[in-house]
Design a protein around this motif. Structure first.
Motif, PDB file in Angstrom:
ATOM      1  N   LYS A 136     -10.870   4.817  -4.495  1.00  0.00           N
ATOM      2  CA  LYS A 136      -9.680   4.842  -5.353  1.00  0.00           C
ATOM      3  C   LYS A 136      -8.374   4.849  -4.572  1.00  0.00           C
ATOM      4  CE  LYS A 136     -12.353   5.464  -8.961  1.00  0.00           C
ATOM      5  NZ  LYS A 136     -12.686   4.289  -9.799  1.00  0.00           N
ATOM      6  N   TYR A 137      -7.405   4.220  -5.184  1.00  0.00           N
ATOM      7  CA  TYR A 137      -5.991   4.372  -4.789  1.00  0.00           C
ATOM      8  C   TYR A 137      -5.497   5.550  -5.620  1.00  0.00           C
ATOM      9  CZ  TYR A 137      -1.159   3.159  -6.356  1.00  0.00           C
ATOM     10  OH  TYR A 137       0.141   3.170  -6.765  1.00  0.00           O
ATOM     11  N   TRP A 138      -5.144   6.624  -4.966  1.00  0.00           N
ATOM     12  CA  TRP A 138      -4.739   7.804  -5.734  1.00  0.00           C
ATOM     13  C   TRP A 138      -3.643   8.537  -4.982  1.00  0.00           C
ATOM     14  CZ3 TRP A 138      -4.744   8.559 -10.521  1.00  0.00           C
ATOM     15  CH2 TRP A 138      -4.623   9.830 -11.087  1.00  0.00           C
ATOM     16  N   GLY A 139      -2.403   8.207  -5.256  1.00  0.00           N
ATOM     17  CA  GLY A 139      -1.259   8.840  -4.607  1.00  0.00           C
ATOM     18  C   GLY A 139      -0.464   7.831  -3.803  1.00  0.00           C
ATOM     19  N   LYS A 140       0.865   7.991  -3.854  1.00  0.00           N
ATOM     20  CA  LYS A 140       1.758   7.064  -3.146  1.00  0.00           C
ATOM     21  C   LYS A 140       2.448   7.770  -1.994  1.00  0.00           C
ATOM     22  CE  LYS A 140       2.979   4.414  -7.358  1.00  0.00           C
ATOM     23  NZ  LYS A 140       2.122   5.063  -8.359  1.00  0.00           N
ATOM     24  N   ARG A 141       2.721   6.997  -0.945  1.00  0.00           N
ATOM     25  CA  ARG A 141       3.593   7.542   0.102  1.00  0.00           C
ATOM     26  C   ARG A 141       5.022   7.077  -0.084  1.00  0.00           C
ATOM     27  NH1 ARG A 141       3.978   3.518   4.310  1.00  0.00           N
ATOM     28  NH2 ARG A 141       2.338   1.987   4.002  1.00  0.00           N
TER      29      ARG A 141
ATOM     30  N   SER B 181      -0.642   8.887 -17.802  1.00  0.00           N
ATOM     31  CA  SER B 181      -0.758   7.569 -17.160  1.00  0.00           C
ATOM     32  C   SER B 181      -1.218   7.751 -15.712  1.00  0.00           C
ATOM     33  CB  SER B 181       0.603   6.870 -17.180  1.00  0.00           C
ATOM     34  OG  SER B 181       1.474   7.522 -16.273  1.00  0.00           O
ATOM     35  N   SER B 182      -1.736   6.666 -15.112  1.00  0.00           N
ATOM     36  CA  SER B 182      -2.164   6.802 -13.715  1.00  0.00           C
ATOM     37  C   SER B 182      -0.952   7.108 -12.831  1.00  0.00           C
ATOM     38  CB  SER B 182      -2.910   5.562 -13.239  1.00  0.00           C
ATOM     39  OG  SER B 182      -2.311   4.387 -13.692  1.00  0.00           O
ATOM     40  N   ARG B 183       0.180   6.512 -13.173  1.00  0.00           N
ATOM     41  CA  ARG B 183       1.372   6.728 -12.354  1.00  0.00           C
ATOM     42  C   ARG B 183       1.772   8.205 -12.347  1.00  0.00           C
ATOM     43  NH1 ARG B 183       5.769   1.994 -12.109  1.00  0.00           N
ATOM     44  NH2 ARG B 183       3.856   0.969 -11.421  1.00  0.00           N
ATOM     45  N   GLU B 184       1.841   8.777 -13.560  1.00  0.00           N
ATOM     46  CA  GLU B 184       2.216  10.188 -13.692  1.00  0.00           C
ATOM     47  C   GLU B 184       1.115  11.090 -13.118  1.00  0.00           C
ATOM     48  OE1 GLU B 184       4.403  12.348 -14.334  1.00  0.00           O
ATOM     49  OE2 GLU B 184       3.181  14.077 -14.951  1.00  0.00           O
TER      50      GLU B 184
ATOM     51  N   GLY C 170       4.640  -4.350  -8.566  1.00  0.00           N
ATOM     52  CA  GLY C 170       4.589  -4.180 -10.020  1.00  0.00           C
ATOM     53  C   GLY C 170       3.644  -3.054 -10.384  1.00  0.00           C
ATOM     54  N   SER C 171       2.470  -3.073  -9.796  1.00  0.00           N
ATOM     55  CA  SER C 171       1.485  -2.015 -10.000  1.00  0.00           C
ATOM     56  C   SER C 171       0.542  -2.074  -8.803  1.00  0.00           C
ATOM     57  CB  SER C 171       0.716  -2.279 -11.302  1.00  0.00           C
ATOM     58  OG  SER C 171      -0.139  -1.192 -11.581  1.00  0.00           O
ATOM     59  N   GLY C 172       0.295  -0.929  -8.187  1.00  0.00           N
ATOM     60  CA  GLY C 172      -0.469  -0.920  -6.944  1.00  0.00           C
ATOM     61  C   GLY C 172      -1.792  -1.667  -7.041  1.00  0.00           C
ATOM     62  N   SER C 173      -2.565  -1.366  -8.074  1.00  0.00           N
ATOM     63  CA  SER C 173      -3.899  -1.967  -8.183  1.00  0.00           C
ATOM     64  C   SER C 173      -3.828  -3.488  -8.385  1.00  0.00           C
ATOM     65  CB  SER C 173      -4.691  -1.315  -9.322  1.00  0.00           C
ATOM     66  OG  SER C 173      -3.945  -1.352 -10.519  1.00  0.00           O
ATOM     67  N   ALA C 174      -2.680  -4.004  -8.828  1.00  0.00           N
ATOM     68  CA  ALA C 174      -2.522  -5.455  -9.014  1.00  0.00           C
ATOM     69  C   ALA C 174      -2.570  -6.203  -7.683  1.00  0.00           C
ATOM     70  CB  ALA C 174      -1.201  -5.758  -9.728  1.00  0.00           C
ATOM     71  N   SER C 175      -2.250  -5.527  -6.594  1.00  0.00           N
ATOM     72  CA  SER C 175      -2.292  -6.187  -5.276  1.00  0.00           C
ATOM     73  C   SER C 175      -3.705  -6.695  -4.995  1.00  0.00           C
ATOM     74  CB  SER C 175      -1.849  -5.219  -4.174  1.00  0.00           C
ATOM     75  OG  SER C 175      -2.798  -4.169  -4.022  1.00  0.00           O
ATOM     76  N   ARG C 176      -4.713  -5.984  -5.518  1.00  0.00           N
ATOM     77  CA  ARG C 176      -6.114  -6.359  -5.239  1.00  0.00           C
ATOM     78  C   ARG C 176      -6.586  -7.503  -6.123  1.00  0.00           C
ATOM     79  NH1 ARG C 176      -7.366  -0.144  -5.686  1.00  0.00           N
ATOM     80  NH2 ARG C 176      -7.768  -0.884  -7.796  1.00  0.00           N
ATOM     81  N   SER C 177      -5.985  -7.647  -7.318  1.00  0.00           N
ATOM     82  CA  SER C 177      -6.455  -8.677  -8.260  1.00  0.00           C
ATOM     83  C   SER C 177      -6.040 -10.090  -7.883  1.00  0.00           C
ATOM     84  CB  SER C 177      -5.984  -8.354  -9.688  1.00  0.00           C
ATOM     85  OG  SER C 177      -6.878  -7.441 -10.291  1.00  0.00           O
TER      86      SER C 177
ATOM     87  N   ILE D 150     -12.117  -3.030 -10.548  1.00  0.00           N
ATOM     88  CA  ILE D 150     -12.467  -1.613 -10.602  1.00  0.00           C
ATOM     89  C   ILE D 150     -12.559  -1.084  -9.171  1.00  0.00           C
ATOM     90  CG2 ILE D 150     -14.951  -2.203 -10.877  1.00  0.00           C
ATOM     91  CD1 ILE D 150     -13.337   0.992 -12.235  1.00  0.00           C
ATOM     92  N   ALA D 151     -11.857   0.024  -8.934  1.00  0.00           N
ATOM     93  CA  ALA D 151     -11.843   0.582  -7.580  1.00  0.00           C
ATOM     94  C   ALA D 151     -13.135   1.334  -7.288  1.00  0.00           C
ATOM     95  CB  ALA D 151     -10.653   1.513  -7.421  1.00  0.00           C
ATOM     96  N   LEU D 152     -13.735   1.044  -6.141  1.00  0.00           N
ATOM     97  CA  LEU D 152     -14.904   1.802  -5.671  1.00  0.00           C
ATOM     98  C   LEU D 152     -14.441   2.922  -4.747  1.00  0.00           C
ATOM     99  CD1 LEU D 152     -17.381  -1.143  -4.959  1.00  0.00           C
ATOM    100  CD2 LEU D 152     -16.989   0.113  -7.096  1.00  0.00           C
TER     101      LEU D 152
HETATM  102  C1  DP6 Z   1      -7.132   5.462 -10.832  1.00  0.00           C
HETATM  103  O1  DP6 Z   1      -2.238   0.658 -10.056  1.00  0.00           O
HETATM  104  O2  DP6 Z   1      -2.221   1.656 -12.377  1.00  0.00           O
HETATM  105  O3  DP6 Z   1      -7.090   3.150 -11.343  1.00  0.00           O
HETATM  106  O4  DP6 Z   1       0.740   1.639  -8.845  1.00  0.00           O
HETATM  107  O5  DP6 Z   1       1.542   3.390 -10.410  1.00  0.00           O
HETATM  108  O6  DP6 Z   1       1.066   1.098 -11.273  1.00  0.00           O
HETATM  109  P1  DP6 Z   1       0.719   2.182 -10.259  1.00  0.00           P
HETATM  110  O7  DP6 Z   1      -0.772   2.654 -10.572  1.00  0.00           O
HETATM  111  P2  DP6 Z   1      -2.102   1.860 -10.912  1.00  0.00           P
HETATM  112  O8  DP6 Z   1      -3.169   2.976 -10.448  1.00  0.00           O
HETATM  113  C2  DP6 Z   1      -4.535   2.785 -10.453  1.00  0.00           C
HETATM  114  C3  DP6 Z   1      -5.216   4.080 -10.158  1.00  0.00           C
HETATM  115  C4  DP6 Z   1      -6.708   4.084 -10.366  1.00  0.00           C
HETATM  116  C5  DP6 Z   1      -7.459   3.808  -9.057  1.00  0.00           C
HETATM  117  C6  DP6 Z   1      -7.437   2.394  -8.541  1.00  0.00           C
HETATM  118  O9  DP6 Z   1      -7.389   1.418  -9.323  1.00  0.00           O
HETATM  119  O10 DP6 Z   1      -7.546   2.261  -7.307  1.00  0.00           O
END
Ligand code: DP6
Length: 324
Positions: free
Chosen positions: A15-20, A190-193, A136-143, A11-13
């Motif tokens: 957030k990752y929100w937006g891509k470059r 979706s988070s991506r959209e 694959g998914s940004g947040s997966a990098s942290r897991s 769980i993000a404390l």
């Molecule tokens: C709001 O990692 O699901 O949970 O990189 O497009 O696959 P993609 O997105 P994803 O986005 C997570 C967004 C979030 C905040 C977070 O986990 O940091």
């Protein structure tokens, strides 16, 4: 050419929100999470000669369509890295307590990255694995890592310096995270959209980016010195600002539902009673609550009494990738 790996969700404390960069999945801001021991995905990848395409079974059911597509696109990257043209059978099980609606792309893609890279014979270290899982998914990098984890956005165009690092391991701090299961949930965007639309259209996005870099520095210091009030209040404020950006998007949207707000109010009321509890919310209606172990009984009782709350799943900081 077969391997099994397990990853926990996070769980993000901050957030990752937006891509470059959309195709390499490079974030617009560095961010930070806690890995949760309560939710995990276990994935077996078996590459076999003679297969004509990849297949995917999730929780003992065959999966086709978009979900299979996502797996196959990811395996294409793994095949490209290894130089081997070979397809795989992928089997995943989400260990998420019953009907919680908490299946996560973070644990899923992290487990897939670990199992597939091992099965195909790449021996990646955790940093390389984090960089791969990110695609694959940004947040997966942290897991890939346990405990408290920062995903450093990096600066390079090719993404080679964009990966996660562990800030503190799971034994650093005995905090709890309650995942509040709501009786009805619907995720429409979706988070991506959602993040794409926000970056492209929300005038609030610039304000979010500016503040989030400061939030990250503050929370890292709070984690280091174990200042719970500080960590919780920065995480909650960061969550509020992320969700505020969606209200400014065109068309505007929100992930919150009526029950989401009721749970937020319960958390605020716990604080008024002197119990340090703080919420955070990802790209959906579910709420996660940070608290200290000694407050568990009171907190559970009041969350459970909140209208629309079905269940509460308690996590501690969890571990990173493991192999079987
Ligand atoms: C709001 O990692 O699901 O949970 O990189 O497009 O696959 P993609 O997105 P994803 O986005 C997570 C967004 C979030 C905040 C977070 O986990 O940091």
């Amino acid at each position: 050419m077969k391997a099994t790996a397990r990853a926990h969700t996070n769980i993000a404390l901050i957030k990752y929100w937006g891509k470059r960069n959309e195709s390499l999945i490079l974030p617009a801001n560095s961010n930070l999470s806690v890995t949760l021991d309560g939710f995990s995905t276990e994935t077996t990848v078996h590459f076999q000669e003679g297969l004509k395409k990849d297949s995917f079974r999730l929780n003992e059911q065959n999966v086709e369509g978009d979900a299979l597509g996502k797996v196959a696109v990811f395996l294409d990257k793994v095949r490209a890295l290894s130089g081997k043209e070979i397809y795989a059978q992928v089997q995943s099980v989400n260990h998420v307590p019953t009907a919680a609606g908490f299946a996560s792309s973070a644990s899923g893609l992290a487990a897939l990255a670990a199992a597939s890279s091992k099965a195909i014979g790449l021996s990646l270290d955790d940093t390389e694995l984090s960089r791969l899982a990110r695609q694959g998914s940004g947040s997966a990098s942290r897991s890939i890592f346990g405990g408290f984890v920062e995903w450093q956005m990096g600066e390079r165009e090719d993404g080679s310096d964009s990966f996660a690092v562990q800030i503190a391991d799971k034994s650093h701090w005995d905090i709890r995270i309650a995942a509040v299961v709501l009786s009805k949930t619907e995720k429409k965007v979706s988070s991506r959209e959602g993040m794409r639309r926000t970056v492209e259209t929300s005038p609030f996005y610039a304000g979010w980016l500016e503040q989030t870099a400061k939030d990250l520095q503050e929370i890292k210091q709070a984690i280091k010195v174990k200042d719970f009030e500080k960590m919780g209040s920065v995480a909650e404020a960061n969550c509020m600002r992320m969700h505020a950006t969606t209200l400014g998007a065109n068309p505007p949207f929100t992930y919150w539902q009526d029950t989401t707000m009721r749970v937020m109010q319960t958390v605020q009321s716990l604080r008024e009673q002197g119990i340090p509890a703080f919420f955070t919310i990802d790209a959906g209606p579910n709420v996660k609550v940070l608290y200290l172990p000694e407050d568990e009984d009171k907190l559970k009782k009041q969350l459970q009494a909140t209208e629309g709350v079905e269940d509460i799943i308690i996590s501690k900081p969890g571990s990173g990738i493991s192999y079987r």
